[in-house]
Design a protein around this motif. Sequence first.
Motif, mmCIF file in Angstrom:
data_model
loop_
_atom_site.group_PDB
_atom_site.id
_atom_site.type_symbol
_atom_site.label_atom_id
_atom_site.label_comp_id
_atom_site.label_asym_id
_atom_site.label_seq_id
_atom_site.Cartn_x
_atom_site.Cartn_y
_atom_site.Cartn_z
ATOM 1 N N THR A 8 0.823 -1.204 0.000
ATOM 2 C CA THR A 8 0.000 0.000 0.000
ATOM 3 C C THR A 8 0.860 1.257 0.000
ATOM 4 O OG1 THR A 8 -1.738 -1.177 1.192
ATOM 5 C CG2 THR A 8 -1.827 1.224 1.229
ATOM 6 N N ALA A 9 1.934 1.244 0.765
ATOM 7 C CA ALA A 9 2.829 2.410 0.799
ATOM 8 C C ALA A 9 3.424 2.676 -0.577
ATOM 9 C CB ALA A 9 3.932 2.189 1.828
ATOM 10 N N PHE A 10 3.872 1.629 -1.251
ATOM 11 C CA PHE A 10 4.446 1.815 -2.580
ATOM 12 C C PHE A 10 3.383 2.214 -3.606
ATOM 13 C CE2 PHE A 10 8.025 -0.676 -0.894
ATOM 14 C CZ PHE A 10 9.047 0.199 -1.239
ATOM 15 N N CYS A 11 2.181 1.650 -3.492
ATOM 16 C CA CYS A 11 1.104 2.024 -4.429
ATOM 17 C C CYS A 11 0.690 3.480 -4.238
ATOM 18 C CB CYS A 11 -0.098 1.109 -4.248
ATOM 19 S SG CYS A 11 0.168 -0.560 -4.860
ATOM 20 N N ILE A 12 0.545 3.918 -2.987
ATOM 21 C CA ILE A 12 0.176 5.309 -2.732
ATOM 22 C C ILE A 12 1.296 6.246 -3.173
ATOM 23 C CG2 ILE A 12 -0.245 6.982 -0.882
ATOM 24 C CD1 ILE A 12 -1.892 4.809 0.491
ATOM 25 N N GLY A 13 2.550 5.879 -2.892
ATOM 26 C CA GLY A 13 3.671 6.690 -3.352
ATOM 27 C C GLY A 13 3.707 6.808 -4.864
ATOM 28 N N THR A 14 3.467 5.701 -5.552
ATOM 29 C CA THR A 14 3.448 5.717 -7.017
ATOM 30 C C THR A 14 2.299 6.565 -7.538
ATOM 31 O OG1 THR A 14 4.458 3.526 -7.081
ATOM 32 C CG2 THR A 14 3.329 4.264 -9.075
ATOM 33 N N LEU A 15 1.131 6.420 -6.935
ATOM 34 C CA LEU A 15 -0.027 7.207 -7.363
ATOM 35 C C LEU A 15 0.210 8.700 -7.155
ATOM 36 C CD1 LEU A 15 -2.976 7.150 -8.394
ATOM 37 C CD2 LEU A 15 -3.647 7.131 -5.981
ATOM 38 N N LEU A 16 0.720 9.071 -5.992
ATOM 39 C CA LEU A 16 1.013 10.485 -5.742
ATOM 40 C C LEU A 16 2.094 11.010 -6.677
ATOM 41 C CD1 LEU A 16 0.884 10.617 -1.845
ATOM 42 C CD2 LEU A 16 -0.781 11.535 -3.466
ATOM 43 N N TYR A 17 3.081 10.176 -6.996
ATOM 44 C CA TYR A 17 4.136 10.601 -7.920
ATOM 45 C C TYR A 17 3.569 10.828 -9.324
ATOM 46 C CZ TYR A 17 8.453 10.781 -10.526
ATOM 47 O OH TYR A 17 9.461 11.192 -11.348
ATOM 48 N N ILE A 18 2.716 9.936 -9.775
ATOM 49 C CA ILE A 18 2.121 10.085 -11.114
ATOM 50 C C ILE A 18 1.227 11.324 -11.168
ATOM 51 C CG2 ILE A 18 0.469 9.038 -12.709
ATOM 52 C CD1 ILE A 18 1.708 6.317 -11.944
ATOM 53 N N ILE A 19 0.453 11.568 -10.113
ATOM 54 C CA ILE A 19 -0.390 12.766 -10.073
ATOM 55 C C ILE A 19 0.481 14.024 -10.089
ATOM 56 C CG2 ILE A 19 -1.969 14.103 -8.605
ATOM 57 C CD1 ILE A 19 -3.208 11.404 -7.768
ATOM 58 N N GLY A 20 1.540 14.025 -9.278
ATOM 59 C CA GLY A 20 2.454 15.174 -9.258
ATOM 60 C C GLY A 20 3.137 15.385 -10.595
ATOM 61 N N LEU A 21 3.539 14.312 -11.236
ATOM 62 C CA LEU A 21 4.178 14.412 -12.548
ATOM 63 C C LEU A 21 3.199 14.937 -13.587
ATOM 64 C CD1 LEU A 21 6.976 13.723 -13.693
ATOM 65 C CD2 LEU A 21 6.051 11.537 -14.397
ATOM 66 N N PHE A 22 1.952 14.492 -13.526
ATOM 67 C CA PHE A 22 0.932 14.984 -14.452
ATOM 68 C C PHE A 22 0.671 16.476 -14.234
ATOM 69 C CE2 PHE A 22 -3.557 15.845 -15.387
ATOM 70 C CZ PHE A 22 -3.545 15.606 -16.748
ATOM 71 N N LEU A 23 0.561 16.891 -12.959
ATOM 72 C CA LEU A 23 0.354 18.306 -12.670
ATOM 73 C C LEU A 23 1.535 19.149 -13.135
ATOM 74 C CD1 LEU A 23 -1.313 18.196 -9.148
ATOM 75 C CD2 LEU A 23 -2.366 18.824 -11.318
ATOM 76 N N PHE A 24 2.745 18.672 -12.914
ATOM 77 C CA PHE A 24 3.933 19.382 -13.385
ATOM 78 C C PHE A 24 3.907 19.508 -14.901
ATOM 79 C CE2 PHE A 24 8.246 19.199 -15.087
ATOM 80 C CZ PHE A 24 8.783 20.348 -14.524
#
Length: 179
Positions: A8-24
């Motif tokens: 779960t920690a890795f999935c949430i980290g990956t999801l937040l990273y993808i969202i941040g990358l998309f926003l950037f």
Amino acid sequence: MDHARILTAFCIGTLLYIIGLFLFFVIRMAPFGLEGWNQGIQSSQRTFFSLYNITNMQQFFRNAAVGFVAMLFVVSLVILITVVMDQMMTSAVVFIFFWILLLFFDQMYLWPVNHYFANFMPLRMTSFSHYYVGNEIYRICGVSLSGMAWCCLMAGLLAGILLAAAILWERIKRKRGVY
């Protein structure tokens, strides 16, 4: 820590990273569009003296990959710290102390400190321009590797070691009944 929590920690980290990358991506590309993606990175002021013959699009995807490895390292470190420290506030203090230490290393320009330690840490890894302008080379067993490749490999290895240490520490705690 259960394997489900780790996943779960890795999935949430990956999801937040993808969202941040998309926003950037949206924030960076909305004002100017995609017309500059096929230009070389030498058209930028920060990477004018780069030796790499790649486009801005290739640089974006390389930076995204390096950032993902840095995120994996941070998640593994947080998992290890929270497993070793039993209380959440103590874990937060240790993690903040680690980031303050990384900020000090980022402000110091000592070549041995950067070359042997700070380059593999997330703060320095996500300062992307030094990969393209610094042209740092690592010689490992007679093989020359670029700084980007070696830093990603070592950060990934360190993330795996930190995760294995967290799982081992958790199993020892369960076996002794401390949990």
